[in-house]
Design an enzyme around this catalytic site. Structure first.
Site, short mmCIF file in Angstrom:
data_model
loop_
_atom_site.label_atom_id
_atom_site.label_comp_id
_atom_site.label_asym_id
_atom_site.label_seq_id
_atom_site.Cartn_x
_atom_site.Cartn_y
_atom_site.Cartn_z
N ASP A 223 48.17 61.37 62.92
CA ASP A 223 48.68 62.64 63.46
C ASP A 223 47.96 63.04 64.75
OD1 ASP A 223 46.19 63.41 62.55
OD2 ASP A 223 46.92 64.97 61.19
N HIS B 172 44.64 63.26 65.15
CA HIS B 172 43.35 63.94 65.03
C HIS B 172 42.20 63.05 65.51
CE1 HIS B 172 42.84 62.55 60.54
NE2 HIS B 172 42.20 61.73 61.33
N ASP C 271 32.17 64.05 60.86
CA ASP C 271 32.74 64.95 59.85
C ASP C 271 32.31 64.60 58.44
OD1 ASP C 271 34.19 62.57 59.77
OD2 ASP C 271 35.99 63.45 60.64
N GLU D 40 42.65 68.65 63.39
CA GLU D 40 44.06 68.41 63.11
C GLU D 40 44.96 69.07 64.17
OE1 GLU D 40 44.63 66.25 61.03
OE2 GLU D 40 44.01 66.65 58.98
P1 PGA Z 1 41.17 55.13 59.88
O1 PGA Z 1 41.03 56.68 60.15
O2 PGA Z 1 40.15 54.48 60.75
O3 PGA Z 1 40.85 54.95 58.43
O4 PGA Z 1 42.55 54.75 60.25
C1 PGA Z 1 40.95 57.13 61.47
C2 PGA Z 1 40.86 58.63 61.50
O5 PGA Z 1 41.42 59.29 60.60
O6 PGA Z 1 40.24 59.18 62.42
#
Ligand code: PGA
Length: 255
Positions: free
Chosen positions: A136, A138, A67, A143
């Site tokens: 959450d 994702h 992404d 999302e």
């Molecule tokens: P993080 O993010 O590794 O910074 O916890 C994970 C994500 O949002 O997929």
């Protein structure tokens, strides 16, 4: 899903690096799917170390990132292109021309998303996809309530995701509200998914991913339909799992 619960994030990252190393050695033209965020940094540091010290060769590999923020230039300090250059690509012998990150500045976003999927397809699909999970649920920036069949697309970010990611920016208002992400359908076409999750704030999302119903409310739960997903988590991220004893027994038998 194969679930491995490790004492520390460091141990989990090293074990994930073993999977990556084996894959690159078996297929030097490996197509690697990459993720940003704090979670994969231990894995990336280990890939860098093994490239420098053990001759792990990425020169024929290629990569596709999950992404990028929408409206963010590749050279912006918070862009995911810049994150990848600084945290991995600048330190291993991968050919940067074969590293791909969605273009957050593409003039025609729809066309760019279709092209990104086509490029992945034309490369023979992703062999090993590194994944983190949002608090959450994702994966990529897919999302909650996102289609579980989605292809690469533009998405509006949840407030929770923007708050989680605000630590990379000066202030919450600076966090973009939209992103371009590989779709869940795209991710599910990867041959192997390497899911990493560390820390207590991931425990609910991890439990939903592994043991919850498959639901768009926890997009990572779509991985229950994936044929080869390996999950490496630390104790804190595993703390809400109900079948803990089963995972440990199965892991002991597998290792
Ligand atoms: P993080 O993010 O590794 O910074 O916890 C994970 C994500 O949002 O997929």
């Amino acid at each position: 899903m194969r679930v491995f619960i490790m004492k520390t994030a460091e141990e989990a990252s090293k074990t994930a690096a073993d999977v990556m190393e084996k894959a690159v050695r078996a297929k030097p033209e490996l197509v690697i799917g990459l993720a940003t965020g704090s979670t994969p940094l231990g894995l990336y540091n280990e890939m860098i170390r093994r490239c420098k010290e053990d001759g792990l060769d990425f020169s024929r590999a290629s990569s596709f990132n999950l992404d990028e923020y929408f409206g963010v230039r590749p050279d912006h300090p918070c862009s995911y292109r810049r994150f990848m250059n600084e945290n991995l690509f600048d330190h291993i012998n991968i050919d940067k021309a074969r590293t791909h990150v969605p273009d957050g500045m593409a003039a025609d976003i729809e066309a760019h998303c279709r092209l990104y999927d086509k490029m992945i397809h034309d490369a023979g699909n992703v062999d090993v996809q590194v994944l983190g999970i949002g608090s959450d649920g994702h994966i990529g920036f897919n999302e909650p309530t996102c289609s579980l069949a989605s292809r690469t697309h533009r998405i509006y970010l949840t407030e929770q995701t923007r708050r989680d990611n605000a630590r990379f920016f000066d202030k919450l208002d600076d966090v973009p509200t939209q992103a371009i992400t590989m779709g869940i359908g795209t991710i599910l076409e990867s041959r192997t998914c390497l899911m990493l999750a560390f820390g207590a704030n991931k425990a609910d999302a991890v439990a939903g991913m592994i043991e919850g119903p498959v639901t768009a409310m926890n997009p990572a739960s779509a991985l229950q339909y994936h044929n080869d997903t390996v999950v490496f988590i630390d104790e804190a991220a595993a703390s809400k799992l109900k079948l803990r004893g089963y995972y440990d027994a199965a892991a002991a038998a597998a290792l």
